[in-house]
Write an enzyme that holds these catalytic residues in place. Structure first.
Site, PDB file in Angstrom:
ATOM      1  N   ARG A 113       0.844  -1.206   0.000  1.00  0.00           N
ATOM      2  CA  ARG A 113       0.000   0.000   0.000  1.00  0.00           C
ATOM      3  C   ARG A 113       0.880   1.258   0.000  1.00  0.00           C
ATOM      4  NH1 ARG A 113      -2.090   1.466   6.058  1.00  0.00           N
ATOM      5  NH2 ARG A 113      -0.446   0.415   7.243  1.00  0.00           N
ATOM      6  N   GLU A 153     -18.372   4.629  -1.017  1.00  0.00           N
ATOM      7  CA  GLU A 153     -17.576   3.955  -2.046  1.00  0.00           C
ATOM      8  C   GLU A 153     -18.339   3.767  -3.352  1.00  0.00           C
ATOM      9  OE1 GLU A 153     -15.996   2.975   1.973  1.00  0.00           O
ATOM     10  OE2 GLU A 153     -17.993   2.872   1.051  1.00  0.00           O
ATOM     11  N   PHE A 187     -14.346  -2.863   0.593  1.00  0.00           N
ATOM     12  CA  PHE A 187     -15.301  -1.854   0.126  1.00  0.00           C
ATOM     13  C   PHE A 187     -15.202  -1.627  -1.379  1.00  0.00           C
ATOM     14  CE2 PHE A 187     -14.014  -0.211   4.507  1.00  0.00           C
ATOM     15  CZ  PHE A 187     -14.936  -1.011   5.145  1.00  0.00           C
ATOM     16  N   HIS A 213      -5.408  -3.151   1.932  1.00  0.00           N
ATOM     17  CA  HIS A 213      -5.887  -3.914   3.093  1.00  0.00           C
ATOM     18  C   HIS A 213      -6.637  -5.178   2.668  1.00  0.00           C
ATOM     19  CE1 HIS A 213      -4.882  -0.053   4.793  1.00  0.00           C
ATOM     20  NE2 HIS A 213      -5.053  -0.517   6.023  1.00  0.00           N
ATOM     21  N   ASP A 270      -8.179  -5.661  12.367  1.00  0.00           N
ATOM     22  CA  ASP A 270      -9.458  -5.140  11.864  1.00  0.00           C
ATOM     23  C   ASP A 270     -10.524  -6.226  11.780  1.00  0.00           C
ATOM     24  OD1 ASP A 270      -8.263  -2.726  11.708  1.00  0.00           O
ATOM     25  OD2 ASP A 270      -8.363  -2.510   9.529  1.00  0.00           O
ATOM     26  N   ARG A 315      -1.706  -4.494   3.685  1.00  0.00           N
ATOM     27  CA  ARG A 315      -1.384  -3.628   4.819  1.00  0.00           C
ATOM     28  C   ARG A 315      -0.046  -4.006   5.459  1.00  0.00           C
ATOM     29  NH1 ARG A 315      -4.764  -3.696  10.548  1.00  0.00           N
ATOM     30  NH2 ARG A 315      -3.835  -1.839  11.500  1.00  0.00           N
TER      31      ARG A 315
END
Length: 313
Positions: free
Chosen positions: A10, A58, A83, A109, A117, A167
Site C-alpha cells: 500500500r 464507495e 469496500f 488492506h 481489523d 497492509r
C-alpha cells in the site's frame, strides 16, 4: 546475511501515484475517507487539486471515477478491498466494467493480513469478484518493486484495472535494476523438476522459503509468481504442469474463485493435472496480529512446506 527489507505494498501504491502525478496531469486520485490508510494522502499532499475525498460513500466514488474517465481523465479510485470490490461491486460492474472505462481501482488492506481489523475487513473474496467482470484486469503484486511497476502498467493500460495491495510490510524479493513487469505474464523465480508452486501476492516470499526447505528434503520445486490473475499466463502454467506433473497454488485469498480456481480452469481444459490449492478454506478470518493469522491460516513458509511435502508423496 543482508537485512531483509520489508515494505507494505500500500506504501508502494501511494509513492508511485505521486511519481506518476508529477509526470501526467490526467491522473486524478479518489478516496473514500481512508487516504491515510490507503496512502493516497501522499498524492493529496503533492497534488491537492487532483485528489477527491468522496467520503464514506464507495459506491458513489466509483460513479465519480466513471464520470472522470468518460471525460478523458485517468482516475485511481482507492479504498479497502472489502469496500472497493465488495460494497461497490454493482457500480464497478455496471458503471466501469460494462462501458469498459479507463478506471483504476486501488484496493488496499486485502486478505487475512489486515490483522486486528477482523473478519469484516479481511477481504478474501475480492479476486473472485473482480475476475468475473468481463474485461477487468486483476493484479496482485508480491513486493514493493512489483507493486510500483504494476501501478505504472495499470496507468498505461487502456481499460479497467483492479490493483490489490496489502497492509502488512512484506519482503522485497525483486531487484529493481533487473525486474520487468509484463501484464499477463508470470515470473519464474526458481526452476525445478519435481513440483510446481504457483503463488501470488504476500505468499510469494513465503513460497520461496518453503521451496528452499523442500530442497533440503530432496524435492526440487519450480516457483512461479503470478502477479496478474487476469489475464492469466496460461502458456506458462501449462508448460510448468507438463514439466513437473503436479501443481500447488498458494494465495492469501479464498481457495474458491481466486488464483487456484483460475489455474484449475486452465489445466482442466488444456492439460489435466493434480492440483493442491492452499489459501483460505471457505471460512471467515478473525481479529489478531497479522503474522499470527498468516501462520494460523497456513500461509507461512513452514505451513506451505508441510502441505506441499504431504501432497508430493
Amino acid at each position: 546475511m543482508p537485512e531483509v527489507i520489508k515494505i507494505a505494498t500500500r506504501d508502494s501504491y501511494g509513492k508511485m501515484l505521486v511519481e506518476l502525478g508529477n509526470k501526467f496531469e490526467n491522473i486524478v486520485v479518489l478516496d473514500a475517507d481512508l487516504a491515510a490508510a490507503t496512502k493516497t494522502a501522499m498524492f493529496k499532499a503533492a497534488h491537492p487539486d487532483r485528489h477527491i475525498d468522496c467520503g464514506i460513500a464507495e459506491c458513489n466514488m466509483m460513479g465519480v471515477a466513471a464520470g472522470l474517465a468518460a471525460t478523458g481523465k485517468i482516475p485511481f479510485a482507492s479504498s479497502f478491498a472489502m469496500f472497493a470490490a465488495g460494497r461497490a461491486f454493482e457500480q464497478v460492474r455496471n458503471s466501469i466494467g460494462y462501458p469498459h472505462l479507463n478506471v483504476k481501482i486501488g484496493a488496499t488492506h486485502a486478505g487475512i493480513s489486515v490483522g486486528e481489523d477482523g473478519a469484516t475487513h479481511q477481504c478474501n473474496e475480492d479476486i473472485a469478484l473482480m475476475r468475473t467482470i468481463p474485461g477487468m484486469v486483476v493484479i496482485n503484486p508480491a513486493d514493493d518493486v512489483e507493486a510500483r511497476a504494476a501501478v505504472v502498467a495499470a496507468y498505461e493500460y487502456e481499460g479497467p484495472v483492479y490493483l490489490r495491495f496489502g497492509r502488512l510490510p512484506v519482503p522485497v524479493i525483486n531487484d529493481e535494476s533487473t525486474y520487468k513487469f509484463e501484464l499477463g505474464k508470470g515470473v519464474v523465480l526458481q526452476e525445478g523438476k519435481d513440483i510446481t508452486l504457483i503463488a501470488t501476492g504476500l505468499t510469494v516470499p513465503e513460497t520461496l522459503e518453503a521451496a528452499r526447505i523442500l530442497e533440503i528434503d530432496g524435492i526440487n520445486a519450480k516457483v512461479i509468481n503470478i502477479h496478474t490473475i487476469k489475464p492469466l499466463d496460461n502458456e506458462l502454467i501449462i508448460s510448468a504442469a507438463k514439466e513437473t506433473g503436479k501443481v500447488v497454488t498458494i494465495e492469501e485469498h479464498s481457495i474458491i474463485g481466486g488464483l487456484g480456481s483460475a489455474v484449475c480452469d486452465v489445466l482442466a481444459e488444456k492439460f489435466p493435472t493434480k492440483v493442491l490449492k492452499i489459501g483460505i478454506n471457505d471460512t471467515y478470518g478473525e481479529s489478531g496480529p497479522a503474522l499470527e493469522l498468516v501462520k494460523k491460516y497456513g500461509l507461512d513458509s513452514e505451513s506451505i512446506y508441510k502441505k506441499v511435502k504431504e501432497f508430493y508423496k
